[in-house]
Design an enzyme around this catalytic site. Structure first.
Site, short mmCIF file in Angstrom:
data_model
loop_
_atom_site.label_atom_id
_atom_site.label_comp_id
_atom_site.label_asym_id
_atom_site.label_seq_id
_atom_site.Cartn_x
_atom_site.Cartn_y
_atom_site.Cartn_z
N PHE A 129 -2.62 -1.35 -8.80
CA PHE A 129 -3.36 -2.51 -8.31
C PHE A 129 -4.44 -2.86 -9.35
CE2 PHE A 129 -6.40 -4.77 -5.66
CZ PHE A 129 -5.58 -5.52 -4.83
N ASP A 201 -5.47 7.11 -5.16
CA ASP A 201 -5.81 5.92 -4.36
C ASP A 201 -4.82 5.85 -3.19
OD1 ASP A 201 -6.08 3.38 -3.25
OD2 ASP A 201 -6.70 2.50 -5.16
C1 LIG Z 1 -5.87 -3.14 -1.55
C2 LIG Z 1 -6.13 -2.32 -2.75
C3 LIG Z 1 -7.40 -2.31 -3.36
C4 LIG Z 1 -8.49 -3.21 -2.87
O1 LIG Z 1 -9.75 -2.82 -3.32
P1 LIG Z 1 -11.09 -3.32 -2.59
O2 LIG Z 1 -12.15 -2.89 -3.48
O3 LIG Z 1 -11.11 -2.64 -1.24
O4 LIG Z 1 -10.98 -4.80 -2.43
C5 LIG Z 1 -7.60 -1.45 -4.44
N1 LIG Z 1 -6.62 -0.65 -4.88
C6 LIG Z 1 -5.37 -0.65 -4.33
C7 LIG Z 1 -4.32 0.27 -4.85
C8 LIG Z 1 -5.10 -1.50 -3.25
O5 LIG Z 1 -3.88 -1.53 -2.71
#
Ligand SMILES: *Cc1c(COP(=O)(O)O)cnc(C)c1O
Length: 416
Positions: A129, A201
Protein backbone atom coordinates in the site's frame (compact mmCIF):
# COMPACT_ATOMS: atom_id res chain seq x y z
CA UNK A 1 -23.71 -25.00 -4.73
CA UNK A 2 -25.50 -24.77 -8.04
CA UNK A 3 -28.53 -22.67 -7.36
CA UNK A 4 -29.91 -19.97 -5.11
CA UNK A 5 -31.77 -22.43 -2.89
CA UNK A 6 -28.55 -24.16 -1.97
CA UNK A 7 -27.09 -20.82 -0.95
CA UNK A 8 -30.13 -20.19 1.25
CA UNK A 9 -29.68 -23.63 2.81
CA UNK A 10 -26.02 -22.81 3.54
CA UNK A 11 -27.18 -19.65 5.33
CA UNK A 12 -29.60 -21.65 7.48
CA UNK A 13 -26.75 -23.96 8.50
CA UNK A 14 -24.29 -21.09 9.15
CA UNK A 15 -23.17 -20.94 12.82
CA UNK A 16 -22.34 -17.21 12.46
CA UNK A 17 -25.66 -16.25 10.85
CA UNK A 18 -27.15 -14.61 13.96
CA UNK A 19 -24.28 -12.09 14.25
CA UNK A 20 -25.55 -10.30 11.14
CA UNK A 21 -28.34 -8.85 13.31
CA UNK A 22 -25.75 -6.88 15.25
CA UNK A 23 -25.02 -4.68 12.23
CA UNK A 24 -27.00 -1.92 10.55
CA UNK A 25 -27.10 -2.82 6.88
CA UNK A 26 -28.33 -0.58 4.06
CA UNK A 27 -31.52 -1.90 2.46
CA UNK A 28 -31.20 -3.17 -1.09
CA UNK A 29 -27.42 -3.28 -0.93
CA UNK A 30 -25.00 -6.18 -1.06
CA UNK A 31 -21.89 -4.82 0.57
CA UNK A 32 -18.64 -6.36 -0.63
CA UNK A 33 -16.39 -3.55 0.55
CA UNK A 34 -16.05 -4.24 4.27
CA UNK A 35 -12.33 -4.63 3.58
CA UNK A 36 -12.18 -0.89 2.92
CA UNK A 37 -14.83 0.53 5.28
CA UNK A 38 -16.76 -1.87 7.51
CA UNK A 39 -20.48 -1.38 8.20
CA UNK A 40 -21.77 0.15 11.47
CA UNK A 41 -22.38 -2.23 14.36
CA UNK A 42 -25.97 -1.62 15.57
CA UNK A 43 -24.63 -0.57 18.96
CA UNK A 44 -22.59 2.30 17.46
CA UNK A 45 -25.37 4.89 17.16
CA UNK A 46 -26.44 4.53 20.80
CA UNK A 47 -22.81 4.51 21.92
CA UNK A 48 -22.13 7.76 20.04
CA UNK A 49 -25.23 9.27 21.69
CA UNK A 50 -24.03 8.21 25.12
CA UNK A 51 -20.53 9.60 24.58
CA UNK A 52 -21.83 12.91 23.29
CA UNK A 53 -24.77 13.21 25.70
CA UNK A 54 -24.02 11.68 29.09
CA UNK A 55 -20.21 11.50 28.98
CA UNK A 56 -19.32 14.71 27.17
CA UNK A 57 -22.48 16.76 27.76
CA UNK A 58 -22.97 15.99 31.45
CA UNK A 59 -19.71 14.46 32.61
CA UNK A 60 -17.70 17.13 30.80
CA UNK A 61 -14.00 17.20 31.70
CA UNK A 62 -14.58 14.69 34.52
CA UNK A 63 -15.20 11.99 31.93
CA UNK A 64 -11.46 11.66 31.19
CA UNK A 65 -11.44 9.74 34.49
CA UNK A 66 -15.05 8.81 35.26
CA UNK A 67 -15.96 7.53 31.78
CA UNK A 68 -12.56 5.92 31.27
CA UNK A 69 -11.62 8.10 28.30
CA UNK A 70 -7.97 8.39 29.21
CA UNK A 71 -7.59 4.62 29.62
CA UNK A 72 -9.37 3.80 26.36
CA UNK A 73 -6.36 3.27 24.04
CA UNK A 74 -4.97 0.54 26.35
CA UNK A 75 -8.32 -0.96 27.28
CA UNK A 76 -9.37 -1.37 23.65
CA UNK A 77 -5.86 -2.54 22.81
CA UNK A 78 -6.35 -5.44 25.21
CA UNK A 79 -9.60 -6.43 23.48
CA UNK A 80 -8.04 -6.18 20.03
CA UNK A 81 -5.02 -8.20 21.20
CA UNK A 82 -7.18 -11.33 21.34
CA UNK A 83 -7.80 -11.15 17.59
CA UNK A 84 -4.14 -10.95 16.58
CA UNK A 85 -2.32 -13.31 18.93
CA UNK A 86 -1.04 -10.54 21.19
CA UNK A 87 -0.83 -10.50 24.98
CA UNK A 88 -2.32 -7.98 27.40
CA UNK A 89 -0.57 -4.60 27.44
CA UNK A 90 1.03 -5.09 24.05
CA UNK A 91 -1.44 -3.13 21.90
CA UNK A 92 -2.71 0.45 21.95
CA UNK A 93 -5.55 1.72 19.78
CA UNK A 94 -4.41 5.13 18.56
CA UNK A 95 -3.61 7.32 15.55
CA UNK A 96 -3.55 5.99 11.96
CA UNK A 97 -1.60 3.19 10.30
CA UNK A 98 0.63 5.75 8.64
CA UNK A 99 1.49 7.44 11.95
CA UNK A 100 1.90 4.17 13.82
CA UNK A 101 4.14 2.88 11.07
CA UNK A 102 6.34 5.93 11.46
CA UNK A 103 6.67 5.21 15.19
CA UNK A 104 7.25 1.47 14.83
CA UNK A 105 9.68 1.77 11.92
CA UNK A 106 11.63 4.45 13.80
CA UNK A 107 11.85 2.28 16.91
CA UNK A 108 12.89 -0.75 14.85
CA UNK A 109 15.64 1.16 13.02
CA UNK A 110 17.01 2.51 16.29
CA UNK A 111 17.03 -0.93 17.82
CA UNK A 112 18.92 -2.33 14.83
CA UNK A 113 21.32 0.56 14.82
CA UNK A 114 22.32 -0.27 18.39
CA UNK A 115 22.85 -3.93 17.48
CA UNK A 116 24.44 -3.68 14.06
CA UNK A 117 24.90 -0.17 12.63
CA UNK A 118 26.04 -1.44 9.23
CA UNK A 119 22.52 -2.49 8.33
CA UNK A 120 20.99 0.33 6.32
CA UNK A 121 18.27 -1.29 4.19
CA UNK A 122 14.50 -1.45 4.68
CA UNK A 123 12.90 -4.13 2.51
CA UNK A 124 9.33 -4.02 1.27
CA UNK A 125 7.26 -4.81 -1.81
CA UNK A 126 6.56 -2.36 -4.62
CA UNK A 127 2.97 -3.58 -4.51
CA UNK A 128 2.63 -2.59 -0.85
CA UNK A 129 0.00 0.00 0.00
CA UNK A 130 1.63 3.28 -1.09
CA UNK A 131 1.25 5.06 2.26
CA UNK A 132 3.54 2.48 3.88
CA UNK A 133 6.20 3.17 1.25
CA UNK A 134 5.72 6.93 1.55
CA UNK A 135 6.21 6.78 5.32
CA UNK A 136 9.42 4.79 4.90
CA UNK A 137 10.65 7.31 2.32
CA UNK A 138 9.80 10.22 4.63
CA UNK A 139 11.56 8.65 7.59
CA UNK A 140 14.67 7.82 5.55
CA UNK A 141 14.88 11.43 4.42
CA UNK A 142 14.32 12.70 7.95
CA UNK A 143 17.02 10.46 9.45
CA UNK A 144 19.50 11.37 6.71
CA UNK A 145 21.83 8.50 7.66
CA UNK A 146 22.09 6.62 4.39
CA UNK A 147 19.09 4.34 4.80
CA UNK A 148 17.68 2.89 1.62
CA UNK A 149 14.32 1.36 0.69
CA UNK A 150 14.73 -1.87 -1.30
CA UNK A 151 11.51 -2.84 -3.10
CA UNK A 152 10.90 -6.19 -4.73
CA UNK A 153 8.54 -6.54 -7.66
CA UNK A 154 7.28 -9.98 -6.82
CA UNK A 155 6.65 -11.76 -3.53
CA UNK A 156 8.88 -14.61 -4.72
CA UNK A 157 11.90 -12.24 -4.63
CA UNK A 158 11.32 -11.20 -1.05
CA UNK A 159 13.38 -13.84 0.69
CA UNK A 160 16.46 -13.26 -1.45
CA UNK A 161 16.18 -9.49 -0.89
CA UNK A 162 16.36 -9.93 2.89
CA UNK A 163 20.08 -10.42 3.51
CA UNK A 164 22.92 -9.26 5.75
CA UNK A 165 22.52 -5.53 4.98
CA UNK A 166 18.83 -5.40 5.95
CA UNK A 167 17.74 -3.66 9.13
CA UNK A 168 13.97 -4.10 8.90
CA UNK A 169 11.59 -6.00 6.63
CA UNK A 170 8.36 -4.01 6.47
CA UNK A 171 5.76 -6.40 5.12
CA UNK A 172 2.02 -6.15 4.63
CA UNK A 173 0.54 -9.51 5.58
CA UNK A 174 -2.35 -9.48 3.05
CA UNK A 175 -1.84 -7.44 -0.13
CA UNK A 176 -4.52 -4.76 -0.51
CA UNK A 177 -4.88 -5.29 -4.24
CA UNK A 178 -4.49 -9.01 -4.90
CA UNK A 179 -5.44 -10.45 -1.51
CA UNK A 180 -2.23 -12.51 -1.50
CA UNK A 181 -1.20 -13.48 2.04
CA UNK A 182 2.29 -14.17 3.36
CA UNK A 183 3.13 -16.98 5.76
CA UNK A 184 3.88 -14.75 8.74
CA UNK A 185 5.62 -17.39 10.81
CA UNK A 186 7.89 -18.70 8.04
CA UNK A 187 8.81 -15.27 6.72
CA UNK A 188 9.50 -13.88 10.20
CA UNK A 189 11.78 -16.85 10.82
CA UNK A 190 13.68 -16.10 7.63
CA UNK A 191 13.90 -12.39 8.48
CA UNK A 192 15.34 -13.24 11.91
CA UNK A 193 17.76 -15.77 10.44
CA UNK A 194 19.13 -12.91 8.34
CA UNK A 195 19.49 -10.76 11.45
CA UNK A 196 16.71 -8.32 10.51
CA UNK A 197 13.53 -7.25 12.32
CA UNK A 198 10.01 -8.06 11.10
CA UNK A 199 7.44 -5.26 11.01
CA UNK A 200 3.99 -6.41 9.85
CA UNK A 201 1.10 -4.33 8.53
CA UNK A 202 -2.20 -6.02 9.40
CA UNK A 203 -4.53 -3.61 7.53
CA UNK A 204 -6.25 -6.43 5.63
CA UNK A 205 -5.64 -9.09 8.29
CA UNK A 206 -7.01 -7.89 11.63
CA UNK A 207 -10.54 -9.29 11.85
CA UNK A 208 -10.12 -10.94 8.45
CA UNK A 209 -7.77 -13.88 9.04
CA UNK A 210 -6.31 -15.56 12.15
CA UNK A 211 -3.08 -13.79 13.14
CA UNK A 212 -0.65 -15.01 15.78
CA UNK A 213 1.93 -12.27 16.29
CA UNK A 214 3.54 -13.80 19.36
CA UNK A 215 3.39 -17.30 17.87
CA UNK A 216 5.26 -15.96 14.84
CA UNK A 217 7.71 -14.11 17.10
CA UNK A 218 7.16 -10.90 15.09
CA UNK A 219 8.81 -7.66 16.19
CA UNK A 220 6.29 -4.87 15.46
CA UNK A 221 2.83 -4.62 13.91
CA UNK A 222 0.36 -1.91 12.93
CA UNK A 223 -3.19 -2.00 11.61
CA UNK A 224 -6.44 -0.12 11.35
CA UNK A 225 -9.93 -0.55 12.78
CA UNK A 226 -12.09 0.96 10.03
CA UNK A 227 -11.75 -1.96 7.60
CA UNK A 228 -12.73 -5.44 8.84
CA UNK A 229 -13.11 -4.31 12.46
CA UNK A 230 -16.02 -1.95 11.72
CA UNK A 231 -14.77 0.98 13.82
CA UNK A 232 -16.19 3.66 11.48
CA UNK A 233 -14.69 6.08 8.92
CA UNK A 234 -11.29 7.27 10.09
CA UNK A 235 -11.46 5.39 13.40
CA UNK A 236 -8.06 5.08 15.12
CA UNK A 237 -5.61 2.33 14.20
CA UNK A 238 -3.38 0.29 16.46
CA UNK A 239 0.23 -0.56 17.13
CA UNK A 240 1.56 -3.79 18.65
CA UNK A 241 4.93 -4.06 20.32
CA UNK A 242 5.84 -7.28 22.15
CA UNK A 243 6.94 -6.91 25.75
CA UNK A 244 10.52 -7.84 24.91
CA UNK A 245 10.89 -4.70 22.77
CA UNK A 246 8.68 -2.21 24.58
CA UNK A 247 11.20 -0.60 26.86
CA UNK A 248 14.19 -0.99 24.56
CA UNK A 249 13.65 2.29 22.71
CA UNK A 250 11.09 5.02 22.68
CA UNK A 251 9.49 6.23 19.49
CA UNK A 252 10.17 9.75 18.22
CA UNK A 253 6.61 11.17 18.37
CA UNK A 254 7.19 11.76 22.05
CA UNK A 255 3.96 13.53 22.93
CA UNK A 256 2.53 13.88 26.39
CA UNK A 257 0.20 10.85 26.18
CA UNK A 258 3.30 8.67 25.94
CA UNK A 259 4.93 10.30 28.99
CA UNK A 260 5.39 8.33 32.19
CA UNK A 261 3.28 10.83 34.17
CA UNK A 262 1.75 13.36 31.79
CA UNK A 263 0.07 15.46 34.46
CA UNK A 264 3.32 16.25 36.23
CA UNK A 265 3.71 18.71 33.36
CA UNK A 266 7.42 18.11 33.52
CA UNK A 267 9.42 19.94 30.81
CA UNK A 268 11.50 16.80 30.22
CA UNK A 269 10.11 13.81 28.32
CA UNK A 270 10.31 10.48 30.07
CA UNK A 271 8.64 7.60 28.21
CA UNK A 272 5.98 5.54 29.93
CA UNK A 273 6.94 1.98 30.76
CA UNK A 274 5.49 -0.54 28.35
CA UNK A 275 3.17 -0.01 25.42
CA UNK A 276 1.96 3.38 26.72
CA UNK A 277 5.04 5.04 25.22
CA UNK A 278 3.60 4.40 21.75
CA UNK A 279 0.87 6.98 22.37
CA UNK A 280 1.44 10.55 21.26
CA UNK A 281 -1.32 13.12 21.85
CA UNK A 282 -5.01 13.50 22.70
CA UNK A 283 -7.16 10.87 21.03
CA UNK A 284 -10.48 11.20 19.13
CA UNK A 285 -12.65 9.80 21.93
CA UNK A 286 -15.99 9.81 20.09
CA UNK A 287 -14.53 7.81 17.22
CA UNK A 288 -12.48 5.54 19.49
CA UNK A 289 -15.53 4.68 21.60
CA UNK A 290 -17.18 3.21 18.50
CA UNK A 291 -14.20 0.90 17.88
CA UNK A 292 -15.29 -1.02 20.96
CA UNK A 293 -18.72 -1.75 19.43
CA UNK A 294 -17.05 -3.59 16.56
CA UNK A 295 -14.58 -5.43 18.80
CA UNK A 296 -17.41 -6.60 21.05
CA UNK A 297 -19.04 -8.43 18.15
CA UNK A 298 -15.77 -10.16 17.27
CA UNK A 299 -15.32 -11.30 20.86
CA UNK A 300 -18.58 -13.29 20.63
CA UNK A 301 -16.94 -15.67 18.18
CA UNK A 302 -13.34 -16.48 17.24
CA UNK A 303 -11.07 -15.97 14.27
CA UNK A 304 -11.06 -19.70 13.37
CA UNK A 305 -14.85 -19.70 12.88
CA UNK A 306 -14.62 -16.45 10.93
CA UNK A 307 -11.88 -17.88 8.73
CA UNK A 308 -13.89 -21.03 7.95
CA UNK A 309 -16.79 -18.95 6.70
CA UNK A 310 -14.52 -16.50 4.90
CA UNK A 311 -12.94 -19.33 2.91
CA UNK A 312 -16.35 -20.84 2.15
CA UNK A 313 -17.67 -17.47 0.92
CA UNK A 314 -14.62 -16.69 -1.18
CA UNK A 315 -14.44 -20.22 -2.65
CA UNK A 316 -18.13 -19.93 -3.55
CA UNK A 317 -17.61 -16.50 -5.13
CA UNK A 318 -14.61 -17.60 -7.21
CA UNK A 319 -16.41 -20.72 -8.40
CA UNK A 320 -19.57 -18.81 -9.37
CA UNK A 321 -17.71 -16.04 -11.20
CA UNK A 322 -15.62 -18.57 -13.09
CA UNK A 323 -18.63 -20.63 -14.16
CA UNK A 324 -21.42 -18.07 -14.56
CA UNK A 325 -19.33 -15.18 -15.94
CA UNK A 326 -16.88 -17.35 -17.85
CA UNK A 327 -17.10 -15.69 -21.27
CA UNK A 328 -16.68 -12.07 -20.12
CA UNK A 329 -12.95 -11.60 -19.77
CA UNK A 330 -12.49 -11.71 -15.98
CA UNK A 331 -9.15 -13.01 -14.71
CA UNK A 332 -8.63 -14.06 -11.10
CA UNK A 333 -5.59 -12.30 -9.59
CA UNK A 334 -6.02 -13.67 -6.06
CA UNK A 335 -4.22 -16.94 -5.28
CA UNK A 336 -6.57 -19.93 -5.15
CA UNK A 337 -4.60 -21.66 -2.39
CA UNK A 338 -6.25 -21.07 1.02
CA UNK A 339 -2.96 -20.58 2.82
CA UNK A 340 -2.02 -17.84 0.36
CA UNK A 341 -5.00 -15.53 0.48
CA UNK A 342 -6.88 -13.28 2.86
CA UNK A 343 -10.58 -12.40 2.85
CA UNK A 344 -10.94 -10.43 -0.37
CA UNK A 345 -10.97 -11.59 -3.98
CA UNK A 346 -9.83 -9.59 -6.98
CA UNK A 347 -10.51 -10.06 -10.66
CA UNK A 348 -8.97 -8.12 -13.50
CA UNK A 349 -11.12 -6.85 -16.35
CA UNK A 350 -9.97 -4.43 -19.09
CA UNK A 351 -12.90 -2.15 -18.14
CA UNK A 352 -12.76 -2.88 -14.43
CA UNK A 353 -13.56 0.67 -13.39
CA UNK A 354 -16.73 0.94 -15.51
CA UNK A 355 -17.91 -2.55 -14.57
CA UNK A 356 -17.58 -1.70 -10.88
CA UNK A 357 -19.51 1.55 -11.28
CA UNK A 358 -22.30 -0.31 -13.08
CA UNK A 359 -22.37 -2.90 -10.28
CA UNK A 360 -22.54 -0.20 -7.62
CA UNK A 361 -25.44 1.42 -9.46
CA UNK A 362 -27.23 -1.91 -9.12
CA UNK A 363 -26.60 -2.07 -5.34
CA UNK A 364 -23.60 -4.41 -5.33
CA UNK A 365 -20.81 -2.42 -3.73
CA UNK A 366 -17.21 -3.53 -4.22
CA UNK A 367 -14.38 -1.26 -5.27
CA UNK A 368 -11.81 -0.68 -7.96
CA UNK A 369 -8.05 -0.56 -7.65
CA UNK A 370 -5.60 0.49 -10.35
CA UNK A 371 -4.93 -1.02 -12.76
CA UNK A 372 -8.03 -2.94 -13.94
CA UNK A 373 -8.84 -4.62 -10.61
CA UNK A 374 -12.36 -5.32 -9.37
CA UNK A 375 -12.03 -5.96 -5.64
CA UNK A 376 -14.61 -7.78 -3.52
CA UNK A 377 -14.28 -8.06 0.27
CA UNK A 378 -15.94 -10.86 2.25
CA UNK A 379 -16.90 -10.17 5.84
CA UNK A 380 -18.32 -13.30 7.49
CA UNK A 381 -20.01 -11.47 10.37
CA UNK A 382 -22.63 -9.88 8.14
CA UNK A 383 -22.48 -11.49 4.69
CA UNK A 384 -24.64 -14.42 3.60
CA UNK A 385 -24.10 -17.08 0.97
CA UNK A 386 -27.20 -15.83 -0.81
CA UNK A 387 -25.56 -12.39 -1.07
CA UNK A 388 -22.69 -14.02 -2.94
CA UNK A 389 -25.13 -15.71 -5.29
CA UNK A 390 -27.08 -12.52 -5.95
CA UNK A 391 -23.93 -10.43 -6.40
CA UNK A 392 -22.58 -12.79 -9.06
CA UNK A 393 -25.94 -12.83 -10.88
CA UNK A 394 -25.86 -9.02 -10.98
CA UNK A 395 -22.26 -9.08 -12.20
CA UNK A 396 -23.27 -11.52 -14.93
CA UNK A 397 -26.10 -9.28 -16.01
CA UNK A 398 -23.88 -6.17 -16.11
CA UNK A 399 -21.35 -8.03 -18.27
CA UNK A 400 -23.86 -9.81 -20.51
CA UNK A 401 -25.89 -6.69 -21.28
CA UNK A 402 -22.75 -4.49 -21.37
CA UNK A 403 -24.65 -1.95 -19.28
CA UNK A 404 -21.23 -0.81 -18.03
CA UNK A 405 -20.70 0.95 -21.37
CA UNK A 406 -22.98 3.85 -20.36
CA UNK A 407 -20.86 7.02 -20.34
CA UNK A 408 -21.77 7.88 -16.74
CA UNK A 409 -19.89 4.78 -15.51
CA UNK A 410 -16.60 6.12 -16.89
CA UNK A 411 -16.68 9.26 -14.74
CA UNK A 412 -14.28 9.28 -11.79
CA UNK A 413 -14.78 10.64 -8.28
CA UNK A 414 -11.93 11.72 -6.00
CA UNK A 415 -12.10 8.39 -4.13
CA UNK A 416 -12.29 5.18 -6.15
C1 LIG B 1 -5.70 0.84 4.38
C2 LIG B 1 -4.23 0.77 4.49
C3 LIG B 1 -3.49 1.84 5.03
C4 LIG B 1 -4.16 3.12 5.42
O1 LIG B 1 -3.39 3.91 6.25
P1 LIG B 1 -4.03 5.07 7.15
O2 LIG B 1 -2.89 5.78 7.68
O3 LIG B 1 -4.85 4.37 8.21
O4 LIG B 1 -4.90 5.89 6.26
C5 LIG B 1 -2.12 1.68 5.18
N1 LIG B 1 -1.50 0.53 4.82
C6 LIG B 1 -2.19 -0.51 4.28
C7 LIG B 1 -1.47 -1.77 3.91
C8 LIG B 1 -3.57 -0.41 4.09
O5 LIG B 1 -4.25 -1.42 3.54
Amino acid sequence: MNDRNEALAADRADPLAALREQFTLAAGTIYLDGNSLGVPPSASAARAQAVIGAEWGEGLIRSWNSAGWFAMPKRLGNKLAKLIGAADDEVVVTDTISINLFKALSAALRMQNARDPKRRVIVSERSNFPSDLYIAQGLIEQLDRGYELRLVDDASELRAAIREDVAVAMITHVNYRTGEMHDMRALTEHIHAQGALALWDLAHSAGAVPVDLNGANADYAVGCTYKYLNGGPGSPGFVWVPRRHQDAFSQPLSGWWGHKSPFEMNPVYRPDNGIGRYLCGTQPIVSMALVECGLDVFLQTDMQAIRRKSLALTDFFIELVETRCKEYGLTLVTPREHTQRGSHVSFEHPHGYEVMQALIARGVIGDYREPHVLRFGFTPLYLRYVDVWDAVETLRDVLATESWRKPEFAERGAVT
